[in-house]
Write a protein that holds these residues in place. Structure first.
Motif, mmCIF file in Angstrom:
data_model
loop_
_atom_site.group_PDB
_atom_site.id
_atom_site.type_symbol
_atom_site.label_atom_id
_atom_site.label_comp_id
_atom_site.label_asym_id
_atom_site.label_seq_id
_atom_site.Cartn_x
_atom_site.Cartn_y
_atom_site.Cartn_z
ATOM 1 N N ASN A 209 0.678 -1.212 -0.018
ATOM 2 C CA ASN A 209 0.069 0.140 -0.022
ATOM 3 C C ASN A 209 1.089 1.371 0.028
ATOM 4 O OD1 ASN A 209 -2.285 1.817 0.046
ATOM 5 N ND2 ASN A 209 -2.947 0.919 1.924
ATOM 6 N N LYS A 212 2.238 1.642 -3.382
ATOM 7 C CA LYS A 212 0.959 1.954 -4.376
ATOM 8 C C LYS A 212 1.102 3.736 -4.013
ATOM 9 C CE LYS A 212 -2.493 -0.343 -5.061
ATOM 10 N NZ LYS A 212 -2.607 -0.633 -6.552
ATOM 11 N N SER A 213 0.891 4.054 -2.845
ATOM 12 C CA SER A 213 0.397 5.283 -2.428
ATOM 13 C C SER A 213 1.681 6.447 -2.656
ATOM 14 C CB SER A 213 -0.020 5.270 -0.797
ATOM 15 O OG SER A 213 -0.981 4.460 -0.733
ATOM 16 N N TRP A 262 -6.544 1.266 0.495
ATOM 17 C CA TRP A 262 -5.662 1.086 -0.512
ATOM 18 C C TRP A 262 -5.505 2.431 -1.435
ATOM 19 C CZ3 TRP A 262 -2.547 -2.934 -0.574
ATOM 20 C CH2 TRP A 262 -2.890 -3.919 0.005
ATOM 21 N N GLY A 263 -4.209 2.995 -1.546
ATOM 22 C CA GLY A 263 -3.911 4.010 -2.256
ATOM 23 C C GLY A 263 -3.775 5.168 -1.303
ATOM 24 N N HIS A 264 -3.899 5.006 0.039
ATOM 25 C CA HIS A 264 -3.856 6.158 1.067
ATOM 26 C C HIS A 264 -3.107 5.969 2.156
ATOM 27 C CE1 HIS A 264 -7.075 8.135 -1.559
ATOM 28 N NE2 HIS A 264 -7.643 6.906 -1.548
ATOM 29 N N TYR A 265 -1.969 5.175 2.177
ATOM 30 C CA TYR A 265 -1.340 4.703 3.207
ATOM 31 C C TYR A 265 -0.616 6.077 3.976
ATOM 32 C CZ TYR A 265 1.635 1.972 6.259
ATOM 33 O OH TYR A 265 2.361 1.278 7.499
#
Length: 399
Positions: A209, A212-213, A262-265
């Protein structure tokens, strides 16, 4: 009678012509077939060569290290830049004599975990394995493990030969120099960010994550909390017991360490490193220390003292106190360690001698412990003359 003789003569001529025509036809068919077969073989061989030139895969992994090496291709393999931008370099050091105790299936799990990280994050990643002092009676790393193809993952194996190993300081006659090897990886890594880890680890959902972030920044050292390796049953969350050659679902879900947005760690703020918390913050740092590629070079990598322990903690002291680089310590954890017996604690003669190092003196900037400029990561060694090797490939099979 003459008419009969004429018929026989005519029939004989026709038979001879038919046989001759048949022989000519068969000869042409055989020649054409042989030509096609030879062309097919040549085409297949050319495809194999083109495949290797394009770094798709290695057709014969058993002998790749014995092939003649072109200096230009060697330089290209070691170049810290490539045609495509790489976000993350994963650096480990290994060799094939089972020096870490039943390591082989754990290394395969690690390689597969890197593959899953690349596939799930759809991020350009390289796995850079520094093969240190390979035993002459064992297969090489590239010939011993499965490297699956991914459009997001590049593999490089840099092999440090015995001649270089013997020329370096060595405590306790250790066959492998972990931190010198990681420095070699740092020197040649192509990623914007470089994480130095060990072959026993697998990646958590938190790290996936975070990648991804895109939460990581330059001029920061990133560490994680991980449980001690000598803790066994019952296993804590960051120590996992995986089967040999675990399948993708088992491997991917073995190290979650928390639910994900997901995408906002979210990373914690940098903390102030002191002599009171350094042993907690830097504990198990050998399994995860991450920084921007330029940030790694400020403290000049790990100090090269020829030992196999403690230099990961000393690196954090130097980065945080000598150069005031902020340290982010994530309690959630970015990796899990595969459970095994801790053999390092029994090889004390190979540990770096740090009994005279006072961490308070480093914190107060009274003493500095670091490599000399230009004398780390084999920068002062003729690596071409001493036959350092490099292979770069995308994984997969050459069929």
């Amino acid at each position: 009678m003459d008419r009969l003789s004429s018929y026989i003569t005519l029939a004989s001529r026709k038979t001879i012509l038919l046989v001759t025509a048949t022989l000519i036809t068969l000869t042409l068919i055989f020649t054409f077939s042989a030509s096609i077969r030879e062309s097919s073989i040549q085409l297949w061989q050319q495809q194999q060569l083109d495949s290797q030139r394009n770094n798709d895969c290695i057709a014969n992994t058993a002998t790749v290290h014995e092939l003649p090496v072109e200096k230009l291709k060697w330089d290209q393999c070691l170049s810290p830049t490539s045609e495509r931008e790489t976000y993350l370099s994963i650096v480990i050091v290994s060799r094939m004599d089972d020096y870490a105790g039943n390591q082989h299936h754990r290394l395969q799990n690690f390689i597969d975990s890197a593959y899953l990280l690349a596939e799930h994050s759809q991020t350009t990643i390289e796995l850079l394995i520094v093969e240190w002092n390979p035993p002459s009676d064992r297969r090489r790393v590239v010939d011993s493990f499965r490297f699956r193809h991914s459009n997001y993952l590049t593999y490089r194996v840099i092999t440090v030969p015995n001649g270089i190993h013997e020329a370096l300081p060595n405590r306790g006659n250790s066959p492998l120099h972990e931190f010198e090897g990681k420095n070699v990886g740092i020197r040649f890594a192509r990623g914007e960010f470089i994480v130095c880890t060990n072959q026993d680890d697998i990646w958590s959902h938190n790290f996936l994550n975070a990648v991804k972030s895109r939460v990581f920044e330059k001029n920061v050292i990133y560490l994680q909390r991980q449980d001690h390796h000598n803790i066994h049953d019952p296993l804590p969350p960051s120590i996992v017991r995986l089967p040999a050659f675990a399948d993708d679902d088992v491997l991917f879900n073995a190290c979650k360490l928390g639910d994900q947005d997901w995408g906002h760690y979210q990373l914690p703020k940098p903390l102030k490193v002191t002599t009171e918390n350094i042993l907690k913050v830097a504990d198990q740092a050998g399994d995860f220390t991450m920084a921007h590629r330029e940030t790694w070079k400020v403290p000049r990598g790990y100090r090269e003292a020829g030992g196999v322990a403690w230099m990961d903690i000393e690196f954090i002291c130097t980065a945080a106190w000598t150069f005031d680089i902020p340290v982010v310590y994530d309690e959630n954890g970015f990796a899990c360690h595969q459970d095994h017996q801790n053999i390092w604690e029994f090889n004390t003669e190979q540990h770096t001698d740090n009994k005279d190092i006072d961490m308070g003196e480093i914190m107060r900037k009274e003493k500095i412990y670091m490599n000399e400029e230009g004398k780390w990561a084999l920068q002062d060694v003729d690596i071409w003359d001493l036959k350092l090797e490099c292979q770069e490939f995308q994984g997969g099979l050459c069929w």
